[in-house]
Write a protein that holds these residues in place. Structure first.
Motif, PDB file in Angstrom:
ATOM      1  N   ARG A 179       0.859  -1.185   0.000  1.00 51.89           N
ATOM      2  CA  ARG A 179       0.000   0.000   0.000  1.00 51.89           C
ATOM      3  C   ARG A 179       0.893   1.232   0.000  1.00 51.89           C
ATOM      4  O   ARG A 179       1.809   1.341   0.818  1.00 51.89           O
ATOM      5  CB  ARG A 179      -0.888   0.020   1.239  1.00 51.89           C
ATOM      6  N   ASP A 217       0.251   6.098   3.342  1.00 59.45           N
ATOM      7  CA  ASP A 217      -1.043   6.513   3.901  1.00 59.45           C
ATOM      8  C   ASP A 217      -0.773   7.370   5.136  1.00 59.45           C
ATOM      9  O   ASP A 217      -0.860   6.900   6.268  1.00 59.45           O
ATOM     10  CB  ASP A 217      -1.867   5.268   4.269  1.00 59.45           C
ATOM     11  N   ARG A 245      -4.801  13.580   3.271  1.00 57.71           N
ATOM     12  CA  ARG A 245      -4.363  12.265   3.718  1.00 57.71           C
ATOM     13  C   ARG A 245      -4.087  11.361   2.509  1.00 57.71           C
ATOM     14  O   ARG A 245      -4.675  11.536   1.448  1.00 57.71           O
ATOM     15  CB  ARG A 245      -5.503  11.669   4.584  1.00 57.71           C
ATOM     16  N   MET A 272      -7.762   0.469  -2.368  1.00 57.25           N
ATOM     17  CA  MET A 272      -8.452   0.151  -1.129  1.00 57.25           C
ATOM     18  C   MET A 272      -9.832   0.768  -1.249  1.00 57.25           C
ATOM     19  O   MET A 272      -9.973   1.905  -1.693  1.00 57.25           O
ATOM     20  CB  MET A 272      -7.736   0.774   0.060  1.00 57.25           C
ATOM     21  N   GLU A 310     -12.317   1.976   1.081  1.00 62.22           N
ATOM     22  CA  GLU A 310     -12.426   2.234   2.518  1.00 62.22           C
ATOM     23  C   GLU A 310     -13.122   3.559   2.817  1.00 62.22           C
ATOM     24  O   GLU A 310     -13.098   4.042   3.932  1.00 62.22           O
ATOM     25  CB  GLU A 310     -11.036   2.208   3.174  1.00 62.22           C
ATOM     26  N   ASP A 349     -11.370   1.880   8.110  1.00 59.82           N
ATOM     27  CA  ASP A 349     -11.793   3.204   7.663  1.00 59.82           C
ATOM     28  C   ASP A 349     -13.205   3.182   7.099  1.00 59.82           C
ATOM     29  O   ASP A 349     -13.952   4.140   7.272  1.00 59.82           O
ATOM     30  CB  ASP A 349     -10.816   3.748   6.612  1.00 59.82           C
ATOM     31  N   ARG A 365     -12.540   6.798  14.282  1.00 57.41           N
ATOM     32  CA  ARG A 365     -12.192   5.452  14.748  1.00 57.41           C
ATOM     33  C   ARG A 365     -11.434   5.442  16.069  1.00 57.41           C
ATOM     34  O   ARG A 365     -11.320   4.407  16.724  1.00 57.41           O
ATOM     35  CB  ARG A 365     -11.434   4.672  13.660  1.00 57.41           C
TER      36      ARG A 365
END
Ligand code: PEP
Ligand code: MG
Length: 567
Positions: A329, A332, A355, A426, A428, A452, A462
């Motif tokens: 990935r 992030d 982000r 992803m 999410e 997420d 979260r």
């Protein structure tokens, strides 16, 4: 009954040994003779290194090489010139060694403890261990010796550091209870490796118990009973036997293919945070890496990792996996993951802000360095690129265009890479879920990030305990979203995986089988459990259960039904 975090499964019944904390306070004074102070500091560092190396040896012999890496990691951190160098500078400026150690360690602890990634947060507790050990050496405090406790002992401590854990004699310790630490803390990792039931983060437990109290530690449920009556003990003796039997059965899944009860194969991958974790994935029988959180490479140093440094790290993971898939990935950051040297502005709503892919696409040169590093590693195995936090199709197109640009550069430079490398996303965010059909035409694969997806679907931070009651992947809204994503991926003929925590949840697994998930990516320690749960459900049984679940209207009812029908 006292509740804590279930950190190492199993039942322990025994007598408490309470480990009392030492007072590590000191008076911070100005130092005139900085040379003498430096010598005192250096001597503490040398003793720390010798003692830590001996502990690593001890763990290697008594537990295993993998667990010894924790102490080796401490050695590497103290050998890193940044940390000791900063401390030395402060001593040269007139601070006492205790103050220098505290200030530098606290700075790193502050940085790492804010991160969302468990592995990264673990670094904070590693540094806290180092700080405590160095302060004990500087203040002349002797550590408790727990190698001599009697058989049937339950250790109770504020925190059980790896150095303490290294002295545990497995035959004598039947349980561990602490006031701090989570599932991925090193005390939890070591407890699991030693197969000692452990419950962590039980508030004030060191004040509640006395030495020699009797206790039950239920490391599966995260429950602790102090001075239980005879009836409770008999009940837990039976539970302990059942657990031991179930564990033996789980070992039968080692080396087996992951199949549903009616023989449909699915892939069972692992989530990792560092290239070293890939070894753990192999040891736990993971069939690939479904999520390599590349942030660690950017977080454990004071500057951007170079393309070469990234290439080496990715290559290490790829080579460890020996031909099995490694999904990397891309960076992030943002949200709750801050990298101080990037100098990102503080935001009012960081989870909704600058982000992940948003940052990467605005900082193309930095992103290209990472993409080139990944592409170069793809020459050494089966690598896929995964884009986090996608919300619209342009983001996927732009990343793919950048990947093409990097490929052309590498071609021109004569550098090898996998020309057919897949670029997936992803799923999410609520947006990505709603346009899953559109994204599925552009992405080579999907991986559902339920951590997420739950946050963005339920509009619940979260990490915010006040609204945690809403944070559940079993909420009807999240379940519908998951179903929609899997169906869109299946329809487009692309692989759909899941790398959020829900992929390993025994209650979620039958629903995922019903929805048609192709790949599950879980914490390495959960591979065999996930494989065993998957093996228990046929598609028809899973479908029948999913139909009932989708007809329910509240999370509570859904969880109750899934628990009632769990196998
Ligand atoms: C997720 O969001 O589910 C996920 C796997 O990514 P992270 O937890 O790193 O945000
Ligand atoms: Mg995520």
């Amino acid at each position: 009954m006292y509740k804590g975090i279930e950190a190492s499964r199993g039942i322990g019944i025994g007598s408490i040994c309470l480990i009392v904390e030492h007072d590590l306070s000191f008076e911070s004074k100005h130092i005139e003779d900085t040379e003498a102070e430096k010598a005192r500091f250096n001597s503490a560092i040398e003793t720390f290194k010798t003692e830590t190396a001996a502990m690593a040896d001890n763990i290697r012999k008594n537990i295993g090489p993998k667990e010894a890496e924790i102490m080796e990691g401490h050695l590497a951190m103290i050998a890193d010139p940044t940390m000791a160098g900063e401390m030395t500078k402060m001593i040269e400026a007139g601070q006492c060694a205790e103050a220098a150690v505290t200030a530098v360690c606290d700075m790193f602890i502050g940085m790492f403890s804010k991160m969302e990634d468990d592995m990264m947060r673990q670094r904070a507790s590693d540094i806290s261990d180092i700080k405590i050990s160095l302060l004990k050496l500087l203040l002349g405090i002797e550590d408790v010796d727990i190698s001599t406790v009697a058989p049937g002992t339950i250790l109770v401590a504020h925190d059980l550091t790896p150095s303490m854990t290294s002295q545990i004699v497995k035959e004598n310790v039947v349980g561990i209870i602490t006031e701090v630490g989570g599932k991925t803390s090193h005390s939890a990792i070591l407890a699991r490796a030693l197969e000692i039931p452990a419950v962590l983060s039980v508030p004030n437990i060191t004040e509640i118990v006395k030495d020699k109290d009797s206790a039950i530690v239920d490391g599966t449920e995260g429950e602790v009973y102090i001075n239980p009556d005879g009836e409770k003990i008999s009940q837990y003796v039976i539970k302990r036997e059942e657990f031991i039997k179930a564990q033996a059965e789980l070992k039968n899944f080692m080396g087996k293919e992951t199949l549903t009860a009616d023989g449909t194969p699915v892939e069972l991958f692992c989530n990792i945070g560092t290239p070293k974790d890939a070894k753990k994935a192999v040891e736990c029988d993971g069939e690939g890496i479904g999520l390599f959180r590349s942030e660690f490479l950017f977080m454990d140093r004071p500057h951007l990792p170079t393309e070469d440094e990234q290439f080496e790290a990715y290559k290490e993971a790829v080579e460890t996996m020996g031909g099995r898939t490694v999904i990397i990935r891309t960076l992030d950051i943002g949200g709750d993951k801050d990298i101080p040297y990037l100098g990102l502005e503080k935001e009012e709503n960081p989870f909704l802000g600058y982000r992940a892919v948003r940052y990467c696409l605005a900082n193309r040169e930095t992103y290209k360095m990472q993409l080139r590093g990944i592409l170069r590693a793809s020459a050494f195995g089966k690598v896929k690129i995964m884009v986090p936090l996608v919300t619209c199709v342009e983001e996927v197109r732009e990343v793919k265009a950048l990947v093409e640009e990097c490929k052309n550069e590498l071609k021109a430079e004569g550098v090898a890479f996998d020309d057919k490398i897949e670029v997936g996303c992803m799923v999410e965010t609520a947006a990505a879920s709603l346009i899953a059909d559109i994204l599925a035409k552009e992405a080579d694969f999907f991986s559902i990030g339920t951590n997420d997806l739950t946050q963005y679907t339920m509009s619940v931070d979260r990490g915010n305990a006040n609204v945690a009651y809403l944070y559940s992947a079993f909420q009807p809204a999240v379940l519908r979203s998951i179903k929609n994503i899997i169906e869109a991926g299946n329809k487009a003929g692309i692989t759909v995986g899941m790398c959020g925590e829900a992929a390993a949840d025994p209650l979620m697994i039958p629903l995922l089988i019903s929805f048609g998930l192709n790949e599950y990516s879980v914490n390495p320690v959960l591979v065999l459990t996930a494989r065993s749960i998957i093996s228990k459900w046929s598609k028809a049984e899973a479908d029948a259960l999913a139909e009932k679940v989708l007809s329910l209207t509240t999370e509570k009812e859904i969880v109750a039904l899934l628990k009632a029908e769990a196998k």
